[in-house]
Scaffold this motif. Structure first.
Motif, PDB file in Angstrom:
ATOM      1  N   ASN A  51       0.844  -1.312  -0.339  1.00  0.00           N
ATOM      2  CA  ASN A  51      -0.056  -0.109   0.360  1.00  0.00           C
ATOM      3  C   ASN A  51       1.080   1.516   0.285  1.00  0.00           C
ATOM      4  OD1 ASN A  51      -2.486   2.031  -0.063  1.00  0.00           O
ATOM      5  ND2 ASN A  51      -2.179   1.193   2.499  1.00  0.00           N
ATOM      6  N   ARG A  52       1.883   1.323   0.698  1.00  0.00           N
ATOM      7  CA  ARG A  52       3.076   2.285   0.809  1.00  0.00           C
ATOM      8  C   ARG A  52       3.241   2.033  -0.296  1.00  0.00           C
ATOM      9  NH1 ARG A  52       2.854   5.998   2.174  1.00  0.00           N
ATOM     10  NH2 ARG A  52       4.658   6.742   2.758  1.00  0.00           N
ATOM     11  N   ILE A  53       4.039   1.357  -0.909  1.00  0.00           N
ATOM     12  CA  ILE A  53       5.282   1.477  -2.432  1.00  0.00           C
ATOM     13  C   ILE A  53       4.297   1.789  -2.866  1.00  0.00           C
ATOM     14  CG2 ILE A  53       6.126   0.276  -3.413  1.00  0.00           C
ATOM     15  CD1 ILE A  53       6.852  -1.219  -1.029  1.00  0.00           C
ATOM     16  N   SER A  54       2.855   1.290  -3.343  1.00  0.00           N
ATOM     17  CA  SER A  54       2.119   1.812  -4.249  1.00  0.00           C
ATOM     18  C   SER A  54       1.812   3.218  -4.361  1.00  0.00           C
ATOM     19  CB  SER A  54       1.044   0.843  -4.678  1.00  0.00           C
ATOM     20  OG  SER A  54       0.691   0.925  -6.075  1.00  0.00           O
ATOM     21  N   GLU A  55       1.078   3.679  -3.758  1.00  0.00           N
ATOM     22  CA  GLU A  55       0.944   4.977  -3.145  1.00  0.00           C
ATOM     23  C   GLU A  55       2.349   5.885  -3.390  1.00  0.00           C
ATOM     24  OE1 GLU A  55       1.185   6.149   1.224  1.00  0.00           O
ATOM     25  OE2 GLU A  55       0.389   8.613   0.962  1.00  0.00           O
ATOM     26  N   TYR A  56       3.052   6.140  -2.676  1.00  0.00           N
ATOM     27  CA  TYR A  56       4.470   6.518  -2.774  1.00  0.00           C
ATOM     28  C   TYR A  56       4.514   6.911  -5.013  1.00  0.00           C
ATOM     29  CZ  TYR A  56       9.533   8.207  -3.740  1.00  0.00           C
ATOM     30  OH  TYR A  56      10.641   9.031  -3.774  1.00  0.00           O
ATOM     31  N   VAL A  57       5.055   5.221  -5.510  1.00  0.00           N
ATOM     32  CA  VAL A  57       5.303   5.656  -6.704  1.00  0.00           C
ATOM     33  C   VAL A  57       3.834   6.223  -7.601  1.00  0.00           C
ATOM     34  CG1 VAL A  57       5.107   3.723  -8.654  1.00  0.00           C
ATOM     35  CG2 VAL A  57       6.409   3.474  -6.421  1.00  0.00           C
ATOM     36  N   PHE A  58       3.071   5.867  -7.251  1.00  0.00           N
ATOM     37  CA  PHE A  58       1.463   6.651  -8.397  1.00  0.00           C
ATOM     38  C   PHE A  58       1.565   7.945  -7.822  1.00  0.00           C
ATOM     39  CE2 PHE A  58      -1.510   3.154  -9.420  1.00  0.00           C
ATOM     40  CZ  PHE A  58      -0.800   2.709  -9.814  1.00  0.00           C
ATOM     41  N   LYS A  59       1.772   8.329  -6.355  1.00  0.00           N
ATOM     42  CA  LYS A  59       2.483  10.469  -6.378  1.00  0.00           C
ATOM     43  C   LYS A  59       3.370  10.777  -7.508  1.00  0.00           C
ATOM     44  CE  LYS A  59       0.288  10.932  -1.799  1.00  0.00           C
ATOM     45  NZ  LYS A  59       1.071  10.459   0.210  1.00  0.00           N
ATOM     46  N   ARG A  60       4.305  10.451  -7.157  1.00  0.00           N
ATOM     47  CA  ARG A  60       5.531  11.020  -7.964  1.00  0.00           C
ATOM     48  C   ARG A  60       5.015  10.371  -9.518  1.00  0.00           C
ATOM     49  NH1 ARG A  60       6.751  10.268  -3.333  1.00  0.00           N
ATOM     50  NH2 ARG A  60       5.458  12.340  -4.434  1.00  0.00           N
TER      51      ARG A  60
END
Ligand code: UDP
Length: 262
Positions: A51-60
């Motif tokens: 959840n955290r990694i995907s959130e980070y990547v999608f925001k970038r």
């Protein structure tokens, strides 16, 4: 009791009806599956990290003007997303030979590809996601040529951006899988990035040692699955270690002060 309406349950995620029309809640489970569900296990904490990694990547990616379904994180395992009509195609981008490409063409794992390769797989559990061509996709109406062009351009931009993002953290982006969906915006159909980007659907190798930091650790029984996912999160700056009274446990931190983890 969970009273939310479950819209869809997949191997690693559940989608619930969202709080407003046109939204869904994407819930990350701890389930790990491989070989079309023949291998199945629980990896405690995996859903929280993805959840955290995907959130980070999608925001970038949003900052790069790549439209995505991500709206905001709701809690440790869930994010609010836009409801889209999923295009039933898995888009795989490859930079280095690995996985099914090696099996299919008899290549050695780790061979650098002279240029990035895009592949399409038709999403079908019954057919075990067969490899298909652009011709199949347009002839069977899974997507039209204009949408497909946009998907291909977007996938290559995402590859360029993510390769750089990971290399900056000492990680090689070997290959990954994307899914796209369609939404209507002011009477216009838009293609947006959906699903997730995490070590579940990327191959990530340590740049120095070539150690695997992704789902291949589970697929090939290499052990240390959670530790590898945590290391990816740590390098991306979304995981920190704290020292509670009884030893060291990793906790997840938000990259955005406005995020609420309630
Ligand atoms: N992948 C995925 N879901 C799938 C199939 C592949 O996320 O259903 C990802 C996989 O993790 C890898 C890339 O797509 O990063 C290429 O996978 P490949 O075709 O080599 O298949 P695999 O070895 O996973 O069977």
């Amino acid at each position: 009791m969970n009273r939310r309406r479950r819209v869809y349950e997949g191997k690693a995620k559940i989608l619930y009806e969202g709080p407003e029309p046109g939204t869904l809640v994407q819930h990350f489970k701890d389930d790990a599956t491989a070989f079309n569900n023949k291998k199945h296990d629980q990896i405690e904490g995996k859903g929280v990290i993805n959840n955290r990694i995907s959130e980070y990547v999608f925001k970038r990616l949003s900052e790069m003007n790549i439209p995505t379904h991500f709206i905001r994180c709701l809690n440790m395992r869930e994010q609010l997303i836009r409801e889209v009509e999923i295009i039933p195609i898995e888009v795989v981008v490859r930079n280095v030979a690995a996985g099914s490409l090696c099996k299919r063409l008899g290549l050695e794992e780790g061979a650098q590809l002279s240029r990035s390769i895009l592949e399409f797989y038709y999403k079908s559990d019954e057919l075990a996601d067969p490899l298909v061509t652009e011709e199949h996709i347009t002839a069977f109406g899974w997507s039209n040529p204009i949408e497909l062009d946009e998907i291909m351009q977007s996938a290559l931009r995402i590859n360029d951006f993510l390769s750089g993002l990971f290399v900056g953290q000492g990680i090689r982006l070997i290959d990954f899988k994307l899914e796209f969906g369609k939404v209507w915006e002011n009477d216009q159909l838009r293609i947006i990035l959906a699903d997730e980007i995490s070590p579940d659907n990327c191959r990530l190798w340590d740049a120095e040692t070539n150690n695997k930091m992704d789902k291949d650790r589970f697929r090939c029984d290499l052990g240390g699955v959670l530790e590898a996912y945590q290391e990816v999160a740590r390098r991306l700056g979304v995981l920190v270690e704290v020292r509670p009274p009884h030893g060291t446990v990793p906790i997840l931190v938000s990259s955005n002060a406005n995020n609420s983890y309630d």
